[in-house]
Each structure stands twice: as C-alpha cells, then as structure tokens.
Write a protein that holds these residues in place. Sequence first.
Motif, mmCIF file in Angstrom:
data_model
loop_
_atom_site.group_PDB
_atom_site.id
_atom_site.type_symbol
_atom_site.label_atom_id
_atom_site.label_comp_id
_atom_site.label_asym_id
_atom_site.label_seq_id
_atom_site.Cartn_x
_atom_site.Cartn_y
_atom_site.Cartn_z
ATOM 1 N N THR A 2 1.030 -1.158 -0.047
ATOM 2 C CA THR A 2 0.006 0.118 0.113
ATOM 3 C C THR A 2 0.911 1.249 0.068
ATOM 4 O O THR A 2 2.104 1.145 0.063
ATOM 5 N N PRO A 3 0.348 2.147 -0.195
ATOM 6 C CA PRO A 3 1.369 3.775 0.019
ATOM 7 C C PRO A 3 2.221 3.758 0.974
ATOM 8 O O PRO A 3 3.237 4.120 1.106
ATOM 9 N N ARG A 4 1.716 3.090 2.350
ATOM 10 C CA ARG A 4 2.804 3.355 3.468
ATOM 11 C C ARG A 4 3.194 1.916 4.029
ATOM 12 O O ARG A 4 3.922 1.782 5.015
ATOM 13 N N LEU A 5 2.401 0.582 3.707
ATOM 14 C CA LEU A 5 2.461 -0.592 4.564
ATOM 15 C C LEU A 5 2.991 -1.706 3.676
ATOM 16 O O LEU A 5 2.668 -1.977 2.342
ATOM 17 N N PHE A 7 -1.927 -11.207 7.880
ATOM 18 C CA PHE A 7 -0.396 -10.683 7.522
ATOM 19 C C PHE A 7 0.194 -10.222 8.437
ATOM 20 O O PHE A 7 -0.454 -9.538 9.176
ATOM 21 N N ALA A 8 1.507 -9.922 8.466
ATOM 22 C CA ALA A 8 2.287 -9.149 9.257
ATOM 23 C C ALA A 8 2.244 -7.779 8.530
ATOM 24 O O ALA A 8 2.394 -7.879 7.496
ATOM 25 N N VAL A 9 2.028 -6.584 9.336
ATOM 26 C CA VAL A 9 1.770 -5.431 8.727
ATOM 27 C C VAL A 9 3.151 -4.611 9.045
ATOM 28 O O VAL A 9 3.546 -4.372 10.247
ATOM 29 N N GLU A 10 3.990 -4.480 8.062
ATOM 30 C CA GLU A 10 5.283 -3.778 8.380
ATOM 31 C C GLU A 10 5.306 -2.221 7.550
ATOM 32 O O GLU A 10 4.410 -2.273 6.605
ATOM 33 N N LEU A 45 6.615 0.574 5.406
ATOM 34 C CA LEU A 45 7.480 0.687 4.669
ATOM 35 C C LEU A 45 8.695 1.758 4.740
ATOM 36 O O LEU A 45 9.824 1.164 4.489
ATOM 37 N N GLY A 46 8.389 2.461 5.464
ATOM 38 C CA GLY A 46 9.396 3.512 5.749
ATOM 39 C C GLY A 46 10.593 3.317 6.516
ATOM 40 O O GLY A 46 11.781 3.282 6.511
ATOM 41 N N SER A 47 10.228 2.316 7.623
ATOM 42 C CA SER A 47 11.093 2.002 8.704
ATOM 43 C C SER A 47 11.176 0.442 8.785
ATOM 44 O O SER A 47 12.285 0.084 9.312
ATOM 45 N N GLY A 48 10.601 -0.200 8.236
ATOM 46 C CA GLY A 48 10.446 -1.790 8.398
ATOM 47 C C GLY A 48 10.053 -2.195 9.606
ATOM 48 O O GLY A 48 10.139 -3.290 10.048
ATOM 49 N N GLU A 49 9.446 -1.342 10.513
ATOM 50 C CA GLU A 49 9.070 -1.742 11.722
ATOM 51 C C GLU A 49 7.887 -2.714 11.599
ATOM 52 O O GLU A 49 6.709 -2.369 10.808
ATOM 53 N N LEU A 58 -3.039 -3.570 15.845
ATOM 54 C CA LEU A 58 -1.949 -2.720 15.530
ATOM 55 C C LEU A 58 -1.174 -2.175 17.089
ATOM 56 O O LEU A 58 -2.005 -2.119 18.058
ATOM 57 N N GLY A 59 0.067 -2.157 17.027
ATOM 58 C CA GLY A 59 0.520 -1.427 18.366
ATOM 59 C C GLY A 59 -0.075 -0.195 18.581
ATOM 60 O O GLY A 59 -0.471 0.648 17.580
ATOM 61 N N ARG A 60 -0.045 0.212 19.975
ATOM 62 C CA ARG A 60 -0.708 1.323 20.333
ATOM 63 C C ARG A 60 -0.002 2.670 19.607
ATOM 64 O O ARG A 60 -0.794 3.422 19.240
ATOM 65 N N GLN A 61 1.042 2.711 19.495
ATOM 66 C CA GLN A 61 1.858 3.714 18.798
ATOM 67 C C GLN A 61 1.627 4.130 17.258
ATOM 68 O O GLN A 61 1.809 4.946 16.798
ATOM 69 N N TYR A 62 0.871 2.864 16.904
ATOM 70 C CA TYR A 62 0.367 3.205 15.426
ATOM 71 C C TYR A 62 -0.892 3.196 15.086
ATOM 72 O O TYR A 62 -1.662 3.689 13.965
ATOM 73 N N TRP A 63 -1.523 3.702 16.250
ATOM 74 C CA TRP A 63 -3.282 4.001 16.269
ATOM 75 C C TRP A 63 -3.247 5.570 15.808
ATOM 76 O O TRP A 63 -2.550 6.435 16.002
ATOM 77 N N GLY A 64 -4.384 5.854 15.155
ATOM 78 C CA GLY A 64 -4.890 7.062 14.837
ATOM 79 C C GLY A 64 -4.146 7.689 13.859
ATOM 80 O O GLY A 64 -4.232 9.080 13.472
ATOM 81 N N GLN A 65 -3.280 6.855 13.049
ATOM 82 C CA GLN A 65 -2.978 7.216 11.625
ATOM 83 C C GLN A 65 -3.190 6.776 10.483
ATOM 84 O O GLN A 65 -2.681 6.811 9.583
ATOM 85 N N GLY A 66 -4.350 6.117 10.582
ATOM 86 C CA GLY A 66 -5.045 5.512 9.441
ATOM 87 C C GLY A 66 -4.430 4.338 8.992
ATOM 88 O O GLY A 66 -4.754 3.572 7.709
ATOM 89 N N TYR A 67 -3.377 3.733 9.597
ATOM 90 C CA TYR A 67 -2.730 2.256 9.338
ATOM 91 C C TYR A 67 -3.719 1.391 9.343
ATOM 92 O O TYR A 67 -3.626 0.451 8.187
ATOM 93 N N ALA A 68 -4.675 1.074 10.348
ATOM 94 C CA ALA A 68 -5.517 -0.015 10.127
ATOM 95 C C ALA A 68 -6.366 0.216 9.039
ATOM 96 O O ALA A 68 -6.485 -0.786 8.279
#
Length: 177
Positions: A6-9, A65-68, A70-74, A100-110
Amino acid sequence: MTEIHTPRLLLRRWTDDDLVPMAEINADPAVMRWVGDGSVRDLERTAEDIERWEEEWDEEGFGLFAVELLGSGELAGVTGLTVPEYLPEAGATPAIGWRLGRQYWGQGYASEAAQATLEFALQDRGLDRVVGIARLGDHASANIMRKLGMVADHETTHPEYGHPLTVHTIDLTEYEA
C-alpha cells in the motif's frame, strides 16, 4: 509468497524476526482490550498464534498478514483474514481483522491495511463475502468496518466469553458498487 504493498505498508507473511515485536504488541492491555477475553499474551502464546496464522495460509490460501511500515521496516501489527471457528453462525465465511501496536493508532494504518486486505479477499482470492466481528463498544473497529463499506448485519454473543458482538458483512456486489 503473498505480499501486498500500500502507499505506506507492506502486508506479508510472517518471519522469525516478527515474534518479539508482535509479542510486545500482544503484551499491551490497551491493544488486547477487545481481543478474545481481553487478556494479554506472552511470547509463547504469540508464537502459537503466528504458527496458527501461517497454517491457515497453507490450508485456506489466506490468513493474517504481518503489517510492516514501508519507511522504517517496523512491525506495526497484524491484519488479514481468518475463519472465525469460535462463531459457528459465521460458517466458513472469512472474517477480516486487525491489531496494531498502540503507537500506530490514529494514523490510518488499520484502515489502509484493512482496505488492502478486503480487496485481496474479494478480488484476488475470489471470495464472495467477508464478515467483520467487533465487540460491542469497540467503536474504532466498527468505524473501520464502516469505512470498508461493511454494514452491521446482526448482534450475537461470544459463545465462550459471553460478551456481545456485532457481525458486519460485505459481499462482492456491495464492494463493487
């Protein structure tokens, strides 16, 4: 190997390097609040989860799926499809889910990961229907399901834990509309 960009994942299959970061996500009570009975999971239980997810890929041709990032590989968490065997009324209809891990909430990743997963299910895997199951009160998950075009179909009770659930659905004709 099945991968979705995806654009970021990057949505991909699991590797040994994912165990510790996924166990850290599963150890957070806020993350696990709406999952199963709400209890956290340790490294051993996380390893069992990943093993089961990989087996489902081999058996069903889809899975989680594992969700990674793209920018950091986290490793940000998990999204994908699973057959909700705990809910007999769903039958063999795959359910879409995410964590998703809490630090990834609220950013549209889910939402981004779930949209890619839904497209994968209905277009790539040729499924004609997908369900989403959320505990009553899990407004964040219900909101993502609405964004996907899913509609609340009915309420039920988790057969093991007794908490109320809402089952959302979407079929191929609704997705294409």
